[in-house]
Design a protein around this motif. Sequence first.
Motif, PDB file in Angstrom:
ATOM      1  N   GLY A 160       0.822  -1.207   0.000  1.00 39.47           N
ATOM      2  CA  GLY A 160       0.000   0.000   0.000  1.00 39.47           C
ATOM      3  C   GLY A 160       0.854   1.254   0.000  1.00 39.47           C
ATOM      4  N   TRP A 161       0.812   1.946   1.129  1.00 38.14           N
ATOM      5  CA  TRP A 161       1.550   3.219   1.217  1.00 38.14           C
ATOM      6  C   TRP A 161       3.043   2.964   1.286  1.00 38.14           C
ATOM      7  CZ3 TRP A 161       3.714   5.932   5.761  1.00 38.14           C
ATOM      8  CH2 TRP A 161       4.094   7.273   5.448  1.00 38.14           C
ATOM      9  N   LYS A 162       3.821   3.819   0.631  1.00 38.13           N
ATOM     10  CA  LYS A 162       5.273   3.710   0.627  1.00 38.13           C
ATOM     11  C   LYS A 162       5.880   5.078   0.948  1.00 38.13           C
ATOM     12  CE  LYS A 162       6.991   1.472  -2.965  1.00 38.13           C
ATOM     13  NZ  LYS A 162       7.207   1.117  -4.389  1.00 38.13           N
ATOM     14  N   THR A 163       7.009   5.027   1.686  1.00 35.70           N
ATOM     15  CA  THR A 163       7.731   6.266   1.963  1.00 35.70           C
ATOM     16  C   THR A 163       9.225   5.954   2.041  1.00 35.70           C
ATOM     17  OG1 THR A 163       7.997   8.119   3.511  1.00 35.70           O
ATOM     18  CG2 THR A 163       7.423   5.994   4.457  1.00 35.70           C
ATOM     19  N   PRO A 164      10.054   6.808   1.520  1.00 37.13           N
ATOM     20  CA  PRO A 164      11.492   6.501   1.524  1.00 37.13           C
ATOM     21  C   PRO A 164      12.153   6.627   2.901  1.00 37.13           C
ATOM     22  CG  PRO A 164      11.102   8.646   0.515  1.00 37.13           C
ATOM     23  CD  PRO A 164       9.750   8.027   0.741  1.00 37.13           C
ATOM     24  N   LEU A 165      11.515   7.346   3.836  1.00 40.15           N
ATOM     25  CA  LEU A 165      12.159   7.536   5.149  1.00 40.15           C
ATOM     26  C   LEU A 165      11.124   7.981   6.169  1.00 40.15           C
ATOM     27  CD1 LEU A 165      15.133   7.549   6.291  1.00 40.15           C
ATOM     28  CD2 LEU A 165      15.029  10.054   6.084  1.00 40.15           C
ATOM     29  N   GLN A 166      11.205   7.371   7.377  1.00 40.37           N
ATOM     30  CA  GLN A 166      10.318   7.827   8.441  1.00 40.37           C
ATOM     31  C   GLN A 166      10.837   7.343   9.805  1.00 40.37           C
ATOM     32  OE1 GLN A 166       6.874   4.451   7.997  1.00 40.37           O
ATOM     33  NE2 GLN A 166       6.367   6.251   9.204  1.00 40.37           N
ATOM     34  N   ASN A 185      14.583   7.621  11.308  1.00 36.73           N
ATOM     35  CA  ASN A 185      15.125   7.542   9.945  1.00 36.73           C
ATOM     36  C   ASN A 185      15.161   6.119   9.399  1.00 36.73           C
ATOM     37  OD1 ASN A 185      15.620  10.376   9.955  1.00 36.73           O
ATOM     38  ND2 ASN A 185      17.554  10.026  11.034  1.00 36.73           N
ATOM     39  N   VAL A 186      14.040   5.453   9.520  1.00 37.38           N
ATOM     40  CA  VAL A 186      13.937   4.102   8.952  1.00 37.38           C
ATOM     41  C   VAL A 186      13.762   4.254   7.433  1.00 37.38           C
ATOM     42  CG1 VAL A 186      12.630   1.956   8.924  1.00 37.38           C
ATOM     43  CG2 VAL A 186      12.910   3.250  11.076  1.00 37.38           C
ATOM     44  N   PRO A 187      14.650   3.574   6.635  1.00 37.47           N
ATOM     45  CA  PRO A 187      14.605   3.824   5.191  1.00 37.47           C
ATOM     46  C   PRO A 187      13.756   2.808   4.430  1.00 37.47           C
ATOM     47  CG  PRO A 187      16.613   2.644   5.718  1.00 37.47           C
ATOM     48  CD  PRO A 187      15.873   2.814   7.031  1.00 37.47           C
ATOM     49  N   TRP A 188      13.290   3.245   3.263  1.00 35.60           N
ATOM     50  CA  TRP A 188      12.642   2.414   2.247  1.00 35.60           C
ATOM     51  C   TRP A 188      11.514   1.557   2.821  1.00 35.60           C
ATOM     52  CZ3 TRP A 188      14.283   5.246  -1.264  1.00 35.60           C
ATOM     53  CH2 TRP A 188      15.592   5.678  -1.343  1.00 35.60           C
ATOM     54  N   VAL A 189      10.469   2.252   3.279  1.00 29.58           N
ATOM     55  CA  VAL A 189       9.356   1.617   3.968  1.00 29.58           C
ATOM     56  C   VAL A 189       8.227   1.351   2.967  1.00 29.58           C
ATOM     57  CG1 VAL A 189       7.720   1.794   5.863  1.00 29.58           C
ATOM     58  CG2 VAL A 189       9.989   2.880   6.050  1.00 29.58           C
ATOM     59  N   ALA A 190       7.771   0.063   2.914  1.00 30.20           N
ATOM     60  CA  ALA A 190       6.660  -0.316   2.040  1.00 30.20           C
ATOM     61  C   ALA A 190       5.649  -1.112   2.861  1.00 30.20           C
ATOM     62  CB  ALA A 190       7.167  -1.132   0.854  1.00 30.20           C
TER      63      ALA A 190
END
Length: 484
Positions: free
Chosen positions: A409-415, A429-434
């Motif tokens: 579903g939602w994706k974000t490169p960093l959070q 700063n967790v990277p490449w979240v899908a």
Amino acid sequence: MTDLVTRPDADADDRDGATVDGGSDGSAPTVAWAPAEPGRPKKKRTALWIGLPVGATLTALIAASLVLIAPGASVAGVPVGGLTAGGAADAISARLAETTVVLDSPDGTFEITGADLGASVDAKALADAAFAENPMWNPSTWYPGSSDAAVTIDQATATAALQSAAPDLYVAPVDAAVTFDAASASYVTIPAVAGEGVDLATVQAALQTAFDSGQTSTTVDAAPVAVEALATTDEADAAVAALNSVLETVGFYVGQERTVPVDRTVAASWLTVSSDGGDFTYTADPALIQASVDALPAAVNRDAVNANVITDSSGGVLLEQVAGVTGRALESTDGIASAFASQLAEGNGVFPLTVAETPFATTATERRLEVNLSTQMTYLYENDQVLYAWASSTGLPSSPTTPGSFRIGWKTPLQDMGCFPGATYCTENVPWVAYFNGDEAFHGAYWHNNFGNVMSHGCVNLPVASAKFLYDWAPKGTEVWVHY
């Protein structure tokens, strides 16, 4: 028998029933009348010789009455009785042409004729009507009186004639104009300027009155009045709006696509705008358009580009990696310049091109993800073949990763994760979240290297490089199967 002396040159048979006896002694001959034959009346030819011309005349009169207008008929004071319809039309036109209007002004008097003013009436229709209503063959229509005729004048002709006849009374108006402004790449209006001169309506009314009353001349007060330009500002504004509309859309189209736009300044260079008495028209030069036509094949023709799409296991498209493009080739450029010139003259700047199209092919790539909780392995499948297999870390027993079938579903490169009041942990700063199931997601884990063992709060931990590859490789909607 009585002796009668004849003319010396009398013929022997000069009289009916007479004989001529010449004397033997050379004396004058005598005529002896023989008695008339019993029962033979004398011939009388008087009626015959008189009747023939009378009959011919009567026939001619009857024939004439069938084509002539009744006596006494007139049209606007022009006598047309006894004329044919054609002759009446000529008489009406001639009278109007010679009717004179005298302009009385402080600078003197000036004369101008109906012909000078471009005056006209529908003489043929008036003459035909006069004959139809008053034919000579119908005596009841004789001496009917006069009928009126509507006189018109040609404004441009009349204005030129008045200016020539009375130059001191005339200051020419300036017609509105349309010009192309290079700075704005648009057509603009040059407003009209009123002039001074003789009032055309007054002159026309005077000519009408004189013509109706049968007068050959009339006098009018020629005090100067304002004279509006024939080409008005409003008319120029309308032409400007139409021309600028053409410039907004001008180009060569394939379907609804303006495949080859034409620069506004270039299009304006093709056009010539003119005005004839306020009627603005424009024409286009095919020779100038031809240069753009010659360049069309290079701008229009193209090869087909095959599409490449990412699908799920059922064939549903998740992502179009490469958009398919239909190939096309311009069939011919013959006649395009002339056809486009005709369109532009009618206010249409959209020229449709005829092309032959080549369809494109589509390559579909199926992608899906699988997470094996028993082996702590994550698999990337492409077209039902394992593309990559990575050791991963799923949820601890206290926060297990949920088995089931899901989709990315939602994706974000960093959070940041867990960094909120009351949270039991905070990882920035967790990277490449899908995300694929609520708050469960694939992501990179830079804080440990213990992949292959349970480590997480429910997410699937991957090495950062692997997480980046999965993030880019798996579009939204990619199927995820989590199982033991």
